[in-house]
Scaffold this active site. Structure first.
Site, PDB file in Angstrom:
ATOM      1  N   VAL A 148     -11.779  -8.783  17.949  1.00 41.92           N
ATOM      2  CA  VAL A 148     -12.196  -7.888  19.041  1.00 41.92           C
ATOM      3  C   VAL A 148     -11.362  -6.611  19.015  1.00 41.92           C
ATOM      4  O   VAL A 148     -10.266  -6.585  18.458  1.00 41.92           O
ATOM      5  CB  VAL A 148     -12.040  -8.552  20.429  1.00 41.92           C
ATOM      6  N   VAL A 155      -7.146 -11.550  13.466  1.00 45.68           N
ATOM      7  CA  VAL A 155      -7.080 -10.237  12.823  1.00 45.68           C
ATOM      8  C   VAL A 155      -6.677  -9.181  13.850  1.00 45.68           C
ATOM      9  O   VAL A 155      -6.015  -8.193  13.524  1.00 45.68           O
ATOM     10  CB  VAL A 155      -8.435  -9.874  12.165  1.00 45.68           C
ATOM     11  N   SER A 181     -10.533  -2.468   8.130  1.00 41.47           N
ATOM     12  CA  SER A 181     -11.237  -3.555   8.828  1.00 41.47           C
ATOM     13  C   SER A 181     -12.207  -4.247   7.877  1.00 41.47           C
ATOM     14  O   SER A 181     -12.401  -5.462   7.955  1.00 41.47           O
ATOM     15  CB  SER A 181     -11.980  -2.995  10.047  1.00 41.47           C
ATOM     16  N   ARG A 201     -24.954  -4.172  19.856  1.00 41.58           N
ATOM     17  CA  ARG A 201     -24.350  -4.597  18.599  1.00 41.58           C
ATOM     18  C   ARG A 201     -24.960  -5.931  18.133  1.00 41.58           C
ATOM     19  O   ARG A 201     -25.243  -6.124  16.953  1.00 41.58           O
ATOM     20  CB  ARG A 201     -22.834  -4.757  18.795  1.00 41.58           C
ATOM     21  N   VAL A 240      -1.312 -12.310  10.383  1.00 42.58           N
ATOM     22  CA  VAL A 240      -0.665 -11.254   9.601  1.00 42.58           C
ATOM     23  C   VAL A 240      -1.213  -9.893  10.053  1.00 42.58           C
ATOM     24  O   VAL A 240      -2.427  -9.669  10.057  1.00 42.58           O
ATOM     25  CB  VAL A 240      -0.894 -11.477   8.089  1.00 42.58           C
ATOM     26  N   ALA A 241      -0.296  -9.006  10.443  1.00 45.60           N
ATOM     27  CA  ALA A 241      -0.708  -7.732  11.045  1.00 45.60           C
ATOM     28  C   ALA A 241      -1.060  -6.671  10.006  1.00 45.60           C
ATOM     29  O   ALA A 241      -1.589  -5.614  10.366  1.00 45.60           O
ATOM     30  CB  ALA A 241       0.391  -7.221  11.969  1.00 45.60           C
ATOM     31  N   ILE A 289      -4.405  -9.110  15.762  1.00 47.56           N
ATOM     32  CA  ILE A 289      -2.979  -9.222  16.079  1.00 47.56           C
ATOM     33  C   ILE A 289      -2.298  -7.862  16.128  1.00 47.56           C
ATOM     34  O   ILE A 289      -1.324  -7.673  16.860  1.00 47.56           O
ATOM     35  CB  ILE A 289      -2.262 -10.160  15.054  1.00 47.56           C
ATOM     36  N   ASP A 290      -2.809  -6.878  15.355  1.00 46.19           N
ATOM     37  CA  ASP A 290      -2.103  -5.587  15.391  1.00 46.19           C
ATOM     38  C   ASP A 290      -2.284  -4.889  16.737  1.00 46.19           C
ATOM     39  O   ASP A 290      -1.543  -3.962  17.049  1.00 46.19           O
ATOM     40  CB  ASP A 290      -2.487  -4.685  14.206  1.00 46.19           C
ATOM     41  N   GLU A 298      -5.775   4.647  13.713  1.00 46.10           N
ATOM     42  CA  GLU A 298      -6.709   3.708  14.343  1.00 46.10           C
ATOM     43  C   GLU A 298      -7.447   4.263  15.552  1.00 46.10           C
ATOM     44  O   GLU A 298      -8.373   3.616  16.030  1.00 46.10           O
ATOM     45  CB  GLU A 298      -5.999   2.391  14.704  1.00 46.10           C
ATOM     46  N   HIS A 334      -0.668   1.616  16.242  1.00 43.29           N
ATOM     47  CA  HIS A 334      -0.881   0.425  17.102  1.00 43.29           C
ATOM     48  C   HIS A 334       0.175   0.352  18.201  1.00 43.29           C
ATOM     49  O   HIS A 334       0.947  -0.613  18.298  1.00 43.29           O
ATOM     50  CB  HIS A 334      -0.847  -0.866  16.267  1.00 43.29           C
ATOM     51  N   LYS A 391       1.712   2.011   7.264  1.00 40.38           N
ATOM     52  CA  LYS A 391       2.083   1.218   8.439  1.00 40.38           C
ATOM     53  C   LYS A 391       2.867   2.030   9.445  1.00 40.38           C
ATOM     54  O   LYS A 391       3.456   3.071   9.120  1.00 40.38           O
ATOM     55  CB  LYS A 391       2.923   0.006   8.017  1.00 40.38           C
ATOM     56  N   ASP A 425     -20.051 -11.487  20.705  1.00 44.74           N
ATOM     57  CA  ASP A 425     -19.681 -10.125  21.103  1.00 44.74           C
ATOM     58  C   ASP A 425     -20.140  -9.925  22.527  1.00 44.74           C
ATOM     59  O   ASP A 425     -20.908 -10.744  23.063  1.00 44.74           O
ATOM     60  CB  ASP A 425     -20.312  -9.074  20.157  1.00 44.74           C
ATOM     61  N   ARG A 451       0.838  -1.203   0.000  1.00 44.40           N
ATOM     62  CA  ARG A 451       0.000   0.000   0.000  1.00 44.40           C
ATOM     63  C   ARG A 451       0.877   1.258   0.000  1.00 44.40           C
ATOM     64  O   ARG A 451       2.071   1.192   0.223  1.00 44.40           O
ATOM     65  CB  ARG A 451      -0.920   0.014   1.233  1.00 44.40           C
ATOM     66  N   TYR A 483      -1.006   4.530  10.597  1.00 49.82           N
ATOM     67  CA  TYR A 483      -1.333   3.564  11.664  1.00 49.82           C
ATOM     68  C   TYR A 483      -0.145   3.453  12.597  1.00 49.82           C
ATOM     69  O   TYR A 483       1.012   3.442  12.140  1.00 49.82           O
ATOM     70  CB  TYR A 483      -1.621   2.173  11.083  1.00 49.82           C
TER      71      TYR A 483
HETATM   72  N1  LIG Z   1      -4.548  -7.618  10.949  1.00 52.62           N
HETATM   73  C1  LIG Z   1      -4.908  -6.635  10.142  1.00 52.62           C
HETATM   74  O1  LIG Z   1      -4.395  -6.489   9.037  1.00 52.62           O
HETATM   75  C2  LIG Z   1      -5.989  -5.715  10.551  1.00 52.62           C
HETATM   76  C3  LIG Z   1      -6.381  -5.714  11.840  1.00 52.62           C
HETATM   77  N2  LIG Z   1      -7.436  -4.950  12.246  1.00 52.62           N
HETATM   78  C4  LIG Z   1      -7.770  -5.070  13.660  1.00 52.62           C
HETATM   79  O2  LIG Z   1      -8.975  -5.817  13.861  1.00 52.62           O
HETATM   80  C5  LIG Z   1      -9.487  -5.507  15.154  1.00 52.62           C
HETATM   81  C6  LIG Z   1     -10.998  -5.274  15.085  1.00 52.62           C
HETATM   82  O3  LIG Z   1     -11.238  -4.040  14.408  1.00 52.62           O
HETATM   83  P1  LIG Z   1     -12.720  -3.492  14.124  1.00 52.62           P
HETATM   84  O4  LIG Z   1     -13.614  -4.594  13.752  1.00 52.62           O
HETATM   85  O5  LIG Z   1     -12.569  -2.327  13.223  1.00 52.62           O
HETATM   86  O6  LIG Z   1     -13.145  -2.977  15.564  1.00 52.62           O
HETATM   87  P2  LIG Z   1     -14.646  -2.622  16.049  1.00 52.62           P
HETATM   88  O7  LIG Z   1     -14.480  -1.652  17.157  1.00 52.62           O
HETATM   89  O8  LIG Z   1     -15.513  -2.283  14.888  1.00 52.62           O
HETATM   90  O9  LIG Z   1     -15.185  -4.020  16.626  1.00 52.62           O
HETATM   91  C7  LIG Z   1     -14.659  -4.626  17.771  1.00 52.62           C
HETATM   92  C8  LIG Z   1     -15.758  -5.430  18.415  1.00 52.62           C
HETATM   93  O10 LIG Z   1     -15.145  -6.210  19.470  1.00 52.62           O
HETATM   94  C9  LIG Z   1     -16.115  -6.294  20.511  1.00 52.62           C
HETATM   95  N3  LIG Z   1     -15.430  -6.720  21.721  1.00 52.62           N
HETATM   96  C10 LIG Z   1     -14.592  -6.011  22.528  1.00 52.62           C
HETATM   97  N4  LIG Z   1     -14.151  -6.788  23.542  1.00 52.62           N
HETATM   98  C11 LIG Z   1     -14.703  -8.023  23.351  1.00 52.62           C
HETATM   99  C12 LIG Z   1     -14.625  -9.258  24.040  1.00 52.62           C
HETATM  100  N5  LIG Z   1     -13.869  -9.399  25.152  1.00 52.62           N
HETATM  101  N6  LIG Z   1     -15.321 -10.320  23.557  1.00 52.62           N
HETATM  102  C13 LIG Z   1     -16.074 -10.199  22.430  1.00 52.62           C
HETATM  103  N7  LIG Z   1     -16.205  -9.043  21.742  1.00 52.62           N
HETATM  104  C14 LIG Z   1     -15.515  -7.978  22.196  1.00 52.62           C
HETATM  105  C15 LIG Z   1     -16.717  -4.902  20.558  1.00 52.62           C
HETATM  106  O11 LIG Z   1     -17.961  -4.896  21.236  1.00 52.62           O
HETATM  107  C16 LIG Z   1     -16.852  -4.579  19.073  1.00 52.62           C
HETATM  108  O12 LIG Z   1     -18.117  -4.954  18.557  1.00 52.62           O
HETATM  109  C17 LIG Z   1      -8.668  -4.306  15.638  1.00 52.62           C
HETATM  110  O13 LIG Z   1      -7.645  -4.737  16.513  1.00 52.62           O
HETATM  111  C18 LIG Z   1      -8.079  -3.776  14.366  1.00 52.62           C
HETATM  112  O14 LIG Z   1      -6.886  -3.022  14.580  1.00 52.62           O
HETATM  113  C19 LIG Z   1      -8.132  -4.144  11.375  1.00 52.62           C
HETATM  114  C20 LIG Z   1      -7.743  -4.082  10.069  1.00 52.62           C
HETATM  115  C21 LIG Z   1      -6.602  -4.824   9.562  1.00 52.62           C
HETATM  116  C1  LIG Z   2      -5.249  -1.519  10.332  1.00 58.06           C
HETATM  117  C2  LIG Z   2      -3.890  -1.874   9.942  1.00 58.06           C
HETATM  118  O1  LIG Z   2      -3.022  -1.943  10.760  1.00 58.06           O
HETATM  119  C3  LIG Z   2      -3.596  -2.186   8.571  1.00 58.06           C
HETATM  120  O2  LIG Z   2      -4.430  -1.960   7.698  1.00 58.06           O
HETATM  121  O3  LIG Z   2      -2.493  -2.668   8.325  1.00 58.06           O
HETATM  122 MG   LIG Z   3      -2.141  -3.667  11.195  1.00 52.67          MG
END
Ligand SMILES: NC(=O)C1=CN([C@@H]2O[C@H](COP(=O)(O)OP(=O)(O)OC[C@H]3O[C@@H](n4cnc5c(N)ncnc54)[C@H](O)[C@@H]3O)[C@@H](O)[C@H]2O)C=CC1
Ligand SMILES: CC(=O)C(=O)O
Ligand SMILES: [Mg+2]
Length: 372
Positions: free
Chosen positions: A239, A267, A134, A203, A298-299, A269-270, A118, A96, A75, A198, A15, A94
């Protein structure tokens, strides 16, 4: 303001922080834009696209970091980039920080001002600069999880949709926010039997209203989590507690209760990951095995579909990038409480309480940073 966009250097990150369209808008607002040679190529943007937009192509990241007032990236800055940040410079990307003490200490030492995509908020309680990525990561999660479930890749050898006479994969999604909802929709679309967990009842009411016939919802108590995990072929971790380290929802000891060859796609993981055994991996080597359970962690998942992701991210960041460039960070944050929520670091101080709590570092408020 001089806005600089270096090429991303995280492994397999294709990106880019500024699209040619974003560069053109910034230039129309009277700013100067410098872009590192080849920065957009992975996302399908040639240097000529940037020069046509009015930007200047610069050979090295060193020159960009040395002269730009604001650095726009995707990143978190890598160690070599952190050495080039300086006092008074604005970083918009970003970060994190909560699971990343090394980066946090380096940003504090640099004296820069850092706004994290974020943690920028919107008036509906959402995270508008996280949401597009996301959406991408959520839609990718069942796709990479399905690959991980294939026998040759270490998985259980289960097909997402099953076939006539053989039931579908059972997919459990923990966290029903943006990632979780998109993951559940795609997994259900592939024919899997999907349950979203959740802790937010509003929600889950929303998900049930909209997707009631498509997937199920279950309250994410510890008991429900392990009960469903025992039956799952794939578990997607989605979460988030904004800015904070992710809670650990499946322990190492519990892995022995899961089905052999089950796929965990973390997901979250970041933010440190929501399974105790998660550690960040890269697109080059995305999956590893712990006790016969396959982990995909993968972060930077959206980097795999860099063109879609770059355009989606650029659509979301552009108005904030323009406000920062037009007004400077202090005025832009003072005028917009949602942008202010993105301020994580200023002049050697943390300005985001959840990061400070996660890392045991004192923080000041964003208002104190603006006033100071
Ligand atoms: N690995 C990657 O490439 C990427 C990672 N992410 C990460 O994914 C994660 C989720 O992001 P979003 O969906 O945008 O967040 P969001 O805020 O839209 O959703 C998170 C959900 O987790 C729920 N939650 C919180 N604690 C909980 C628990 N103990 N048990 C069950 N549910 C719980 C919340 O109520 C909420 O509905 C974030 O850490 C984000 O940084 C996002 C994009 C890319
Ligand atoms: C959200 C994030 O860390 C990414 O898109 O890589
Ligand atoms: Mg990330």
């Amino acid at each position: 303001m001089k806005i600089g966009c270096p090429k991303e250097i995280k492994p397999q990150e294709f990106r880019v922080g500024l699209t040619p369209n974003a560069a053109q808008e910034a230039i129309a607002h009277g700013h100067e834009v410098i872009v590192q040679a080849g920065a957009g190529v992975g996302a399908g943007f040639e240097d000529a696209d940037y020069t046509a937009a009015g930007a200047t192509i610069i050979d090295t990241a060193e020159e960009i970091f040395a002269s730009a007032d604001m650095i726009v990236k995707v990143k978190e800055p890598q160690a070599s980039e952190r050495k080039m940040l300086r006092e008074g410079q604005l970083l918009f990307t970003y970060l994190h920080l909560a699971p990343d003490p090394d980066q946090t200490h380096d940003l504090l030492a640099s004296g820069c001002t850092a706004i994290a995509y974020e943690t920028v908020t919107d008036r509906n309680g959402g995270l508008p600069l996280l949401a597009p990525m996301s959406e991408v990561a959520g839609r990718l999660a069942p796709q990479v999880g399905a690959w991980t479930l294939q026998k040759a890749n270490g998985g259980r050898g289960v097909l997402m949709g099953g076939v006539p006479g053989v039931g579908p994969a059972k997919v459990m999604v923990i966290g029903g926010g943006v990632v979780g909802t998109h993951a559940a929709r795609i997994a259900a679309g592939m024919g899997a039997d999907v349950t979203v967990l959740d802790r937010s009842l509003p929600r889950m009411r929303y998900l049930d209203d909209i997707y009631g016939g498509t997937f199920k919802t279950t309250y994410a108590s510890a008991g429900n989590t392990i009960e469903l995990a025992r039956q799952a072929d794939m578990i997607i971790g989605a979460v988030l507690i904004p800015g904070a380290a992710a809670p650990k929802l499946i322990s190492r000891a519990q892995l022995s209760e899961l089905k052999p060859g089950a796929a965990l796609v973390d997901v979250a993981i970041d933010q440190g990951g929501c399974f105790e055994t998660s550690k960040a991996t890269t697109h080059q080597d995305p999956v590893y095995d712990v006790d016969g359970i396959m982990h995909y962690c993968v972060a930077n998942m959206p980097g795999a579909v860099a063109r879609t992701s770059t355009i989606a991210l650029g659509n979301a960041t552009m108005p904030f990038m323009l406000a920062l460039a037009d007004k400077g960070w202090k005025q832009a944050c003072a005028d917009d409480p949602h942008l202010k929520a993105g301020l994580n670091v200023h002049a050697g101080k943390l300005t985001y309480a959840a990061v400070g709590e996660a890392l045991g570092i004192d923080s000041i408020t964003a208002d104190q940073a603006i006033a100071g």
